[in-house]
Write a protein that holds these residues in place. Structure first.
Motif, short mmCIF file in Angstrom:
data_model
loop_
_atom_site.label_atom_id
_atom_site.label_comp_id
_atom_site.label_asym_id
_atom_site.label_seq_id
_atom_site.Cartn_x
_atom_site.Cartn_y
_atom_site.Cartn_z
N ASP A 12 79.31 97.03 76.27
CA ASP A 12 79.88 97.55 76.40
C ASP A 12 80.84 97.39 74.34
OD1 ASP A 12 81.69 96.23 77.32
OD2 ASP A 12 82.88 98.33 77.90
N LYS A 13 80.18 96.32 74.16
CA LYS A 13 80.17 96.02 72.74
C LYS A 13 79.03 95.98 71.48
CE LYS A 13 84.57 95.61 73.97
NZ LYS A 13 85.39 96.04 73.80
N LYS A 14 79.71 96.21 70.45
CA LYS A 14 78.73 95.77 69.18
C LYS A 14 79.41 94.74 68.07
CE LYS A 14 76.82 98.88 65.54
NZ LYS A 14 76.92 99.98 65.40
N TYR A 15 79.28 93.74 68.61
CA TYR A 15 78.66 92.51 68.00
C TYR A 15 78.86 92.43 66.77
CZ TYR A 15 80.95 91.39 72.97
OH TYR A 15 81.40 90.90 73.64
N VAL A 57 76.19 81.80 68.23
CA VAL A 57 76.76 80.82 66.88
C VAL A 57 76.52 81.99 65.66
CG1 VAL A 57 75.88 79.18 64.69
CG2 VAL A 57 75.70 78.74 67.24
N MET A 58 75.64 83.35 65.73
CA MET A 58 75.61 83.90 64.62
C MET A 58 76.75 84.91 64.50
SD MET A 58 71.42 84.69 63.97
CE MET A 58 70.50 84.25 62.89
N LYS A 89 81.70 85.97 75.27
CA LYS A 89 81.76 84.34 75.94
C LYS A 89 79.77 83.85 75.86
CE LYS A 89 86.12 83.88 77.71
NZ LYS A 89 86.64 84.25 78.63
N LYS A 90 79.97 82.50 75.29
CA LYS A 90 78.44 82.15 75.99
C LYS A 90 77.47 82.31 77.40
CE LYS A 90 74.30 79.48 74.80
NZ LYS A 90 74.39 77.39 74.56
N GLU A 94 74.61 85.56 78.35
CA GLU A 94 73.55 85.17 78.64
C GLU A 94 73.64 85.78 80.37
OE1 GLU A 94 74.36 80.99 78.92
OE2 GLU A 94 73.08 80.60 77.12
N VAL A 95 74.52 86.21 80.85
CA VAL A 95 74.80 86.59 81.84
C VAL A 95 74.19 88.72 82.16
CG1 VAL A 95 75.89 87.99 83.12
CG2 VAL A 95 76.77 86.06 83.88
N LEU A 96 75.34 88.72 80.88
CA LEU A 96 74.42 90.27 80.08
C LEU A 96 73.66 90.89 80.13
CD1 LEU A 96 77.92 91.51 78.74
CD2 LEU A 96 77.12 92.26 80.49
#
Length: 138
Positions: A12-15, A57-58, A89-90, A94-96
């Motif tokens: 639900d986030k825009k990184y 990393v990005m 968190k990495k 990876e789960v999402l």
């Protein structure tokens, strides 16, 4: 110089994403991987591992950049209660993100967009009042 950021929706986030030296070091096989996706000749697990490293990393550098430049939060921004950008968190990332060919292709396109945007920098020049022009007499 202001970086041109890219953004990716995860959960639900825009990184924010930023191309940096640390992401460049991890990108060695990205162009080969992109070609393999075009030929449908890719090991998804290996590709996911590489893409997750680069993407994380990005995102981390994008959040660091937003904090360093004191950028204001935007809609669905990944911020803490103090208004600071926090990377995902990495393991959570990876789960999402589903392990599907189309999803991996979309991530490759986002990474390529981020690299392209990272090469376009806006220079903000502010004239100094202390600078005096020297006249050259001939």
């Amino acid at each position: 110089m202001l970086a041109k950021l890219s953004y990716i929706d995860i959960g639900d986030k825009k990184y924010p994403m930023s191309f940096s030296l640390s992401s460049a070091k991890r990108m060695g096989g990205l162009s080969e991987l992109s070609k393999d996706f075009d030929k449908d000749n890719v090991d998804l697990v290996q590709a996911a591992s590489m893409l997750s490293d680069i993407l994380h990393v990005m995102i981390c550098t994008g959040c660091t950049y937003c904090n360093a430049m004191h950028l204001p939060p935007y809609d669905r921004a990944p911020i803490d209660r103090n208004g600071r950008f926090i990377p995902i968190k990495k393991e959570e990332m990876e789960v999402l993100i589903p392990l599907e060919t189309e999803t991996m292709k979309a991530i490759v396109r986002k990474i390529q967009e981020c690299v392209s945007n990272g090469k376009k920098r806006e220079l903000q020049a502010v004239p100094s009042k202390k600078v005096k022009k020297k006249r050259v007499r001939r």
